[in-house]
Design a protein around this motif. Structure first.
Motif, PDB file in Angstrom:
ATOM      1  N   GLY A  43      39.912  51.160  22.525  1.00  0.00           N
ATOM      2  CA  GLY A  43      39.765  51.021  23.975  1.00  0.00           C
ATOM      3  C   GLY A  43      41.117  50.697  24.581  1.00  0.00           C
ATOM      4  N   GLY A  91      41.804  49.995  28.030  1.00  0.00           N
ATOM      5  CA  GLY A  91      41.757  49.403  29.366  1.00  0.00           C
ATOM      6  C   GLY A  91      42.619  48.139  29.374  1.00  0.00           C
ATOM      7  N   ALA A 121      41.930  45.041  28.591  1.00  0.00           N
ATOM      8  CA  ALA A 121      41.774  44.218  27.382  1.00  0.00           C
ATOM      9  C   ALA A 121      42.498  44.868  26.205  1.00  0.00           C
ATOM     10  CB  ALA A 121      40.290  44.035  27.056  1.00  0.00           C
ATOM     11  N   GLY A 131      43.875  52.693  30.842  1.00  0.00           N
ATOM     12  CA  GLY A 131      43.554  52.113  32.156  1.00  0.00           C
ATOM     13  C   GLY A 131      42.097  51.724  32.235  1.00  0.00           C
ATOM     14  N   VAL A 152      39.877  50.557  35.629  1.00  0.00           N
ATOM     15  CA  VAL A 152      40.756  50.394  36.793  1.00  0.00           C
ATOM     16  C   VAL A 152      41.107  51.753  37.402  1.00  0.00           C
ATOM     17  CG1 VAL A 152      41.708  48.220  35.922  1.00  0.00           C
ATOM     18  CG2 VAL A 152      42.989  50.310  35.596  1.00  0.00           C
TER      19      VAL A 152
HETATM   20  P1  FAD Z   1      37.542  48.985  30.495  1.00  0.00           P
HETATM   21  O1  FAD Z   1      38.447  48.887  31.674  1.00  0.00           O
HETATM   22  O2  FAD Z   1      36.159  49.479  30.704  1.00  0.00           O
HETATM   23  O3  FAD Z   1      38.301  49.863  29.407  1.00  0.00           O
HETATM   24  C1  FAD Z   1      37.676  50.269  28.220  1.00  0.00           C
HETATM   25  C2  FAD Z   1      38.227  51.600  27.774  1.00  0.00           C
HETATM   26  O4  FAD Z   1      37.650  51.958  26.529  1.00  0.00           O
HETATM   27  C3  FAD Z   1      37.898  52.733  28.731  1.00  0.00           C
HETATM   28  O5  FAD Z   1      39.015  53.563  28.883  1.00  0.00           O
HETATM   29  C4  FAD Z   1      36.772  53.455  28.029  1.00  0.00           C
HETATM   30  O6  FAD Z   1      36.678  54.806  28.412  1.00  0.00           O
HETATM   31  C5  FAD Z   1      37.217  53.315  26.587  1.00  0.00           C
HETATM   32  N1  FAD Z   1      36.129  53.536  25.635  1.00  0.00           N
HETATM   33  C6  FAD Z   1      34.820  53.268  25.781  1.00  0.00           C
HETATM   34  N2  FAD Z   1      34.123  53.618  24.672  1.00  0.00           N
HETATM   35  C7  FAD Z   1      35.041  54.122  23.810  1.00  0.00           C
HETATM   36  C8  FAD Z   1      34.953  54.650  22.490  1.00  0.00           C
HETATM   37  N3  FAD Z   1      33.801  54.707  21.823  1.00  0.00           N
HETATM   38  N4  FAD Z   1      36.091  55.105  21.907  1.00  0.00           N
HETATM   39  C9  FAD Z   1      37.283  55.034  22.551  1.00  0.00           C
HETATM   40  N5  FAD Z   1      37.431  54.522  23.800  1.00  0.00           N
HETATM   41  C10 FAD Z   1      36.319  54.076  24.421  1.00  0.00           C
HETATM   42  N6  FAD Z   1      38.425  43.869  38.333  1.00  0.00           N
HETATM   43  C11 FAD Z   1      39.318  43.089  38.972  1.00  0.00           C
HETATM   44  O7  FAD Z   1      39.756  42.091  38.410  1.00  0.00           O
HETATM   45  N7  FAD Z   1      39.769  43.431  40.209  1.00  0.00           N
HETATM   46  C12 FAD Z   1      39.374  44.530  40.890  1.00  0.00           C
HETATM   47  O8  FAD Z   1      39.796  44.797  42.025  1.00  0.00           O
HETATM   48  C13 FAD Z   1      38.422  45.376  40.229  1.00  0.00           C
HETATM   49  N8  FAD Z   1      37.935  46.485  40.834  1.00  0.00           N
HETATM   50  C14 FAD Z   1      37.055  47.286  40.172  1.00  0.00           C
HETATM   51  C15 FAD Z   1      36.619  48.447  40.809  1.00  0.00           C
HETATM   52  C16 FAD Z   1      35.770  49.305  40.161  1.00  0.00           C
HETATM   53  C17 FAD Z   1      35.315  50.569  40.874  1.00  0.00           C
HETATM   54  C18 FAD Z   1      35.325  49.003  38.849  1.00  0.00           C
HETATM   55  C19 FAD Z   1      34.406  49.956  38.119  1.00  0.00           C
HETATM   56  C20 FAD Z   1      35.738  47.832  38.225  1.00  0.00           C
HETATM   57  C21 FAD Z   1      36.595  46.958  38.884  1.00  0.00           C
HETATM   58  N9  FAD Z   1      37.035  45.766  38.299  1.00  0.00           N
HETATM   59  C22 FAD Z   1      37.965  44.995  38.933  1.00  0.00           C
HETATM   60  C23 FAD Z   1      36.573  45.356  36.953  1.00  0.00           C
HETATM   61  C24 FAD Z   1      37.659  45.683  35.910  1.00  0.00           C
HETATM   62  O9  FAD Z   1      38.071  47.023  36.082  1.00  0.00           O
HETATM   63  C25 FAD Z   1      37.132  45.440  34.503  1.00  0.00           C
HETATM   64  O10 FAD Z   1      36.708  44.101  34.373  1.00  0.00           O
HETATM   65  C26 FAD Z   1      38.223  45.713  33.450  1.00  0.00           C
HETATM   66  O11 FAD Z   1      38.730  47.021  33.579  1.00  0.00           O
HETATM   67  C27 FAD Z   1      37.664  45.527  32.044  1.00  0.00           C
HETATM   68  O12 FAD Z   1      38.657  45.831  31.123  1.00  0.00           O
HETATM   69  P2  FAD Z   1      38.311  46.291  29.628  1.00  0.00           P
HETATM   70  O13 FAD Z   1      39.600  46.660  29.024  1.00  0.00           O
HETATM   71  O14 FAD Z   1      37.470  45.272  28.992  1.00  0.00           O
HETATM   72  O15 FAD Z   1      37.360  47.567  29.790  1.00  0.00           O
END
Ligand code: FAD
Length: 305
Positions: A8, A10, A12, A35, A38
């Motif tokens: 992943g 994003g 994190a 990304g 986001v």
């Molecule tokens: P994610 O950002 O979901 O990233 C996970 C990644 O892993 C993605 O690219 C996904 O496609 C990939 N993935 C999934 N499954 C697999 C797999 N099996 N194999 C390989 N890759 C995979 N938070 C804020 O703090 N401020 C804001 O203004 C804000 N605005 C937002 C607006 C919107 C429209 C949305 C949807 C969310 C918003 N958030 C905001 C929340 C924030 O984006 C999330 O809390 C944050 O992105 C989480 O990060 P993450 O890395 O855990 O997950």
């Protein structure tokens, strides 16, 4: 094999990648798009120390920060399975397998959509899923919150202090949130609750949201209300289906982690929106990505090959 493989890319996953690579260990970050969520938003105003950015700018910064380090960024790959074996784990990808001594799960989540006309069209133009992120954009305006569970009612309580008026719309005949939240909601004079309704469309003028339409499920009558914003709060689905039974998940499908981002399996860590972490935000996800990497490093030095 890698020492740390992050699944992943994003907030994190990127944070985990940078923290692991800074330890000088063999690190890879594999993901379908750098990304993550986001990329689905324009305005980000709550990433502390960055007063204002956009989703695409932040994704570019995550990419650039990872590029500063010796790590393999493997994009456009989807993980389909995770199996233990040998000295570590195998992550199965769309195009082949990768081995690693420790794995960090950071596959994020996706908001459950209503699936009604107007929802996609007006996404980020009045339709939103995140009150913490977008509430201030609707200061002094009328909004609707769809969903009367804990997240919907919490969103209404949060928004009521910022916007002019909130209408909570619930499909069932009663709100399902905790009593303490419902009591707080009942004390507000700028919140209305409509239960037993099915939202049929989100309406707009071609540029932004102007209202929404719903059917009264008892009488079958159609109604519409004028609002500038619609907050959809009907659930956040973690991207953990691919994990099957590799690690313990809770009833909502979130990876169960402890305060060091350790999962039920030694050597597998998890961070961000795919986990039981409270409050799913960019800054909290980056924090847990860093924690997961430091915990993975700790695991590796205690379990030398
Ligand atoms: P994610 O950002 O979901 O990233 C996970 C990644 O892993 C993605 O690219 C996904 O496609 C990939 N993935 C999934 N499954 C697999 C797999 N099996 N194999 C390989 N890759 C995979 N938070 C804020 O703090 N401020 C804001 O203004 C804000 N605005 C937002 C607006 C919107 C429209 C949305 C949807 C969310 C918003 N958030 C905001 C929340 C924030 O984006 C999330 O809390 C944050 O992105 C989480 O990060 P993450 O890395 O855990 O997950």
């Amino acid at each position: 094999p890698y020492d740390v493989l992050v699944v992943g890319a994003g907030p994190a996953g990127a944070a985990a990648g940078v923290y692991a690579a800074r330890k000088g260990i063999r690190t890879a970050v594999v993901g379908d798009r750098v990304g993550g969520q986001v990329l689905d938003t324009d305005t980000i105003d709550n990433l502390v120390s960055v007063p204002h950015t956009t989703g695409s700018e932040l994704a570019a910064s995550l990419n650039a920060h990872m590029a500063d380090y010796e790590l393999d960024l493997i994009e456009h790959q989807h993980a389909t399975g995770l199996t233990p074996g040998g000295d570590g784990f195998t992550v199965h990808l769309t195009d082949g397998n990768l081995r690693s001594r420790a794995v960090i799960l950071a596959t994020g989540a996706r908001w459950r959509h209503l699936g009604v006309p107007g929802e996609e069209e007006y996404r980020t133009r009045g339709v939103t899923y995140c009150p913490h992120c977008d509430g201030p954009l609707f200061r002094g305006k009328r909004v609707a919150v769809i969903g009367g569970g804990n997240s919907g009612v919490e969103a209404a309580l949060d928004l009521a202090g910022v916007v002019e008026h909130v209408t909570v719309i619930e499909f069932l005949d009663e709100l399902k949130a905790d009593e303490v939240l419902l009591t707080a909601l009942g004390k507000l004079d700028n919140v209305d609750v409509i239960t037993g309704t099915a939202t049929t469309s989100i309406d707009g003028d071609g540029t932004t949201v102007t209202g929404l339409s719903y059917t009264d499920r008892t009488s079958g009558q159609e109604h519409s209300i004028d609002v500038s914003g619609v907050f959809v709060q009907i659930g956040l689905l973690p991207n953990t289906e691919w994990l099957s039974e590799a690690v313990e998940l809770n009833g909502r499908g979130e990876v169960v982690i402890d305060e060091r981002c350790r999962t039920s399996v030694p050597g597998i860590f998890a961070a961000g929106d795919c986990t039981t972490q409270a409050y799913k935000q960019i800054i909290t996800s980056m924090g847990s990505g860093a924690t997961a990497s430091l915990a993975a490093f700790d695991h590796l030095i205690r379990n030398q090959a």
